[in-house]
Write an enzyme that holds these catalytic residues in place. Structure first.
Site, PDB file in Angstrom:
ATOM      1  CB  ALA A 256     -27.000   5.100  21.768  1.00 48.32           C
ATOM      2  CG  ASP A 302      11.950  -3.225 -12.118  1.00 45.68           C
ATOM      3  OD1 ASP A 302      12.071  -3.010 -13.333  1.00 45.68           O
ATOM      4  OD2 ASP A 302      12.910  -3.274 -11.330  1.00 45.68           O
ATOM      5  CG  ASP A 565      11.511   0.719 -11.530  1.00 49.06           C
ATOM      6  OD1 ASP A 565      11.172   0.412 -12.680  1.00 49.06           O
ATOM      7  OD2 ASP A 565      12.430   0.151 -10.909  1.00 49.06           O
ATOM      8  CB  THR A 658     -22.353  -2.377  22.956  1.00 50.98           C
ATOM      9  OG1 THR A 658     -22.969  -1.099  22.742  1.00 50.98           O
ATOM     10  CG2 THR A 658     -23.175  -3.178  23.948  1.00 50.98           C
TER      11      THR A 658
END
Length: 807
Positions: A256, A302, A565, A658
């Site tokens: 838990a 670029d 590139d 929860t």
């Protein structure tokens, strides 16, 4: 299959393609195996903390503790089901994104040039290869003009390999120079790349860096939780509590206290983020890129095809005599431009009618046609030799055969063409032309110099003959309409944009001014200092610039579209390629592909990355504070006379409610409107930094304190204190979940509202439904007691909301 010799340049027919696709199958390589069905379930159950739950279940079976056995089994089934569904959804998301980024190949079929998905290439196809292309399958080269291929993908050797007619080129290698054609010999798994891919596909899937970092955090937290749970076990035994009950309580408390499903939740958050980005035309080729985008500090852009439209257009000429001639509709300028128009049509590989070829060459060919020189002139004066454009010499030279002899034409960058070793013109003419080119470049034009010369047939080496200056060609590549707005958004978000281009410094500066880049230095060539513009850069220099920025601690995103590139895109923390106009080399090197070629899409991607990171921190703050509260209650409670504060089944029930639905709902919270007005997080920042660990301590302590106070008061008033503690602890954690939301978005939290509402309903069911009361060991509360729990449970969330400085 035996590939027949090419009898013509028409390529395969549609019928032949269909037949070979049936025989050979699609041109795809093996993919890593996906976990399906039982394998996904087993993967969830072998998680270390899930094994703790299984051990606890085995223990309850041995002790015949039916109540805890049912609850633990329920938690295991729920966690496994949710985790498996999350894994399947993430796998589907990645598969969908992979299909969106599918590469294409250029083939000739039925006598026409076509672009087809690479998966549809079949043996016998005639494939065109140019600089920037990835070879789509194993081919035998049948035509090569200074063709060079980088085979590092297969051999690891970075040096390009020259390819001649008769040589073989392998799938996955990259054409770095020249052009050629090849006949496909092997596709798919039979290709060289396919055989390697088959081996790669057998390797296990590696977790992302973020997953590994969070998994490490979970292990550290697990060690702490196990240690503290051990203390609870010892303390319980010293008080005389039953051994079996305390062992189960300790194991349950460990599970838990730690958000054991965190890695799976993060994977889903990244996959959902990638899908959201894809809907906004940003295709993530790797999940880590989704979150890393939020940390980018420098965007290296670029120019051509990225901040500009990538559709060069000729606007005018300057003749050798210095006359400026602008091109306009219905212009009759061809009378004085015959020489220049002929040159730019001959020294050209583009076909403007099909928009095939380099954008600059398409623009030149189109301009020549406007001046009355059609593409068909290439048939009247066929090309017999050439020196293709290369980044080192920045010019292209072609030799043509005509009725009066040979015609040599050269075009390229002014500083490369207007040189004494290239031209025979008077130096004053060259100096004047260079000055004119510089002035026009400063006005934002891209300027090409053109030279030519007619030579007699039989000239020994026409390639090296000195030429005569013919004139200058003025081109523009308009800024994309969204580019300036995008730059403004980057600056607002604290991301520093810089321009990296091979253009002349004056041209680059003019573009930077149009973009609105902040004032700064202009670096040329290999300059790696801090600058706003890097001009006249070669591919390896772009790589050096990115590396230098990273060494200064920057997180660098690089945008680009060309083969030049690709190295920088690979080196950057995030490589961003253009999806429409970009080369395949750029797309394959990048982490993110912009399907719409819109620089503004990068802004949306950065916002999505920041949203994901913020939600991960929300989940951690909420989950860890709840775990800390449960540990504190179990450790401190006995000293306040509460004996065993919570039963194992109650701990697991709270954890299930929860850490389940509310935690997942926090992961899909909308982005804060101010997120793009804040600077990026520091590169080395830990996940719990920026005060999050203090928030966890404060929230967890507050939840524990209010829960213990409620239990002590209830015990004093002879109320069912354990049920009140059980209810208050859950209310407190759900209150923290609500106060952790992105509060700037009022009314946009439907998933969180639904998750908290369902969790509250189930928690109340654990108090009031007899079957659940039997399983959990709870007692029903009256309205006064329920209101008391609600008030005590609301206080931590209210304090958290008041102290939290988030907008």
């Amino acid at each position: 299959m035996t590939v027949p010799d090419i009898r013509s340049a028409s390529g395969l027919t549609a019928a032949e393609v269909a037949a070979r696709m049936t025989t050979c199958g699609p041109n795809v390589t093996a993919e890593p195996p996906r976990r399906r069905g039982l394998a996904s379930v087993v993967n969830q159950l072998t998680d270390p903390l899930s094994l703790l739950l299984i051990a606890a279940m085995v223990l309850t079976v041995a002790l015949r503790d039916v109540t805890d056995l049912i609850v633990i089994a329920l938690v295991i089934v729920l966690n496994t089901t949710v985790g498996t569904i999350q894994e399947i959804r993430a796998d589907h998301a990645v598969t969908a994104l992979r299909s969106l980024a599918a590469p294409v190949a250029r083939v000739r079929r039925d006598g026409l040039d076509q672009r087809v998905p690479t998966r549809e290439v079949v043996p016998g196809d005639l494939v065109a290869l140019e600089a920037g292309d990835i070879v789509p399958a194993d081919v035998d080269v049948v035509e090569a003009v200074r063709l060079q291929v980088n085979e590092a993908a297969l051999t690891g050797e970075p040096a390009p390999v020259a390819k001649l007619a008769g040589d073989a080129a392998s799938a996955g290698t990259v054409v770095v120079a020249g052009r050629g054609r090849g006949v496909v010999t092997r596709t798919g798994a039979a290709s060289a790349l396919g055989r390697i891919a088959t081996l790669v596909a057998t390797e296990p899937i590696r977790r992302t860096p973020l997953q590994r970092r969070l998994a490490t955090l979970s292990w550290y937290l697990g060690v702490v939780a196990v240690t503290l749970s051990g203390l609870v076990l010892v303390a319980g035994l010293l008080r005389g509590e039953p051994l079996a009950e305390m062992v189960i309580a300790a194991v349950s408390l460990t599970v838990a206290a730690v958000p054991e499903s965190l890695p799976a939740v993060i994977t889903v958050a990244l996959a959902i983020g990638a899908r959201r980005m894809a809907r906004r035309a940003a295709i993530a080729r790797s999940l880590p890129a989704v979150e890393t985008l939020g940390a980018v500090t420098v965007l290296a852009m670029d120019k051509t095809g990225t901040v500009t439209e990538g559709r060069m257009a000729v606007t005018g000429f300057v003749t050798a005599s210095g006359t400026r001639v602008d091109i306009a509709p219905a212009s009759d300028a061809g009378v004085i431009l015959d020489r220049l128009a002929l040159d730019i049509q001959l020294c050209n590989d583009a076909d403007p009618s099909q928009a095939i070829g380099d954008p600059t060459e398409v623009a030149l060919a189109t301009a020549a046609e406007q001046c009355g020189v059609p593409v068909s002139v290439r048939e009247w004066q066929p090309r017999i030799a050439e020196v293709p454009f290369e980044a080192t010499n920045r010019r292209m030279t072609t030799v043509h055969s005509g009725q009066r002899g040979l015609r040599v034409v050269c075009k390229g960058a002014p500083e490369s063409v207007l040189r004494p070793e290239v031209l025979v013109d008077d130096p004053t003419i060259l100096a004047s032309a260079a000055a004119t080119a510089h002035r026009l470049a400063a006005d934002g034009y891209r300027v090409l110099a053109v030279a030519d010369r007619e030579l007699p047939v039989g000239t020994v080496d026409p390639h090296n003959a000195k030429l005569r200056f013919a004139g200058l060609v003025l081109l523009v590549d308009p800024l994309r309409p969204e580019a300036r707005v995008a730059v403004e958004s980057f600056l607002t978000a604290g991301v520093r944009p810089v321009l990296i281009t091979g253009d002349h410094p004056a041209t680059a500066t003019a573009i930077a001014d149009q973009l609105g880049l902040p004032p700064g230095a202009i670096a040329t060539g290999g300059g790696t200092g801090i600058a706003r513009v890097y001009a006249r850069t070669h591919p390896e220099q772009k790589l050096d610039i990115v590396r230098a920025l990273q060494e200064r601690g920057e997180i660098v995103a690089m945008t680009g579209d060309g083969v030049n590139d690709a190295p920088a895109l690979r080196r950057a923390d995030i490589g961003v390629a253009m999806g429409k106009t970009g080369t395949e080399a750029a797309r394959q090197a990048a982490d993110l592909v912009l399907a719409d070629d819109n620089l503004g899409t990068v802004t949306a991607a950065i916002e999505e990355g920041r949203r994901i990171y913020a939600n991960v921190r929300r989940f951690l703050g909420f989950g860890l504070s709840g775990g800390l509260a449960e540990l504190a209650v179990m450790i401190v409670g006995p000293f306040l006379g509460l004996g065993l504060p919570l039963l194992p089944a109650q701990i697991l029930w709270i954890n299930m409610l929860t850490h389940g639905l509310p935690g997942v709902a926090l992961g899909v919270e909308p982005a804060d409107p101010q997120t793009m007005r804040q600077p990026p997080r520091p590169a080395g920042e830990a996940i719990l930094a920026a005060g999050l660990w203090r928030t966890v301590l404060a929230a967890g302590s507050c939840i524990a304190a209010m829960s213990l106070v409620a239990a002590v008061v209830a015990a004093a008033w002879a109320w069912p204190w354990q049920s009140i503690l059980f209810l208050t602890l859950c209310f407190g954690q759900l209150g923290i979940a609500w106060s952790s939301r992105a509060r700037a978005h009022a009314g946009r939290h439907r998933w969180l509202v639904a998750a908290i509402g369902l969790s509250l309903t189930l928690q109340l069911a654990g108090i009031y439904l007899p079957p659940l009361r039997f399983l959990l060991g709870t007692q029903p509360l009256d309205l006064t007691q329920l209101g008391f729990c609600l008030i005590a449970g609301i206080i931590p969330g209210l304090l958290h909301a008041l102290l939290d400085t988030r907008s």
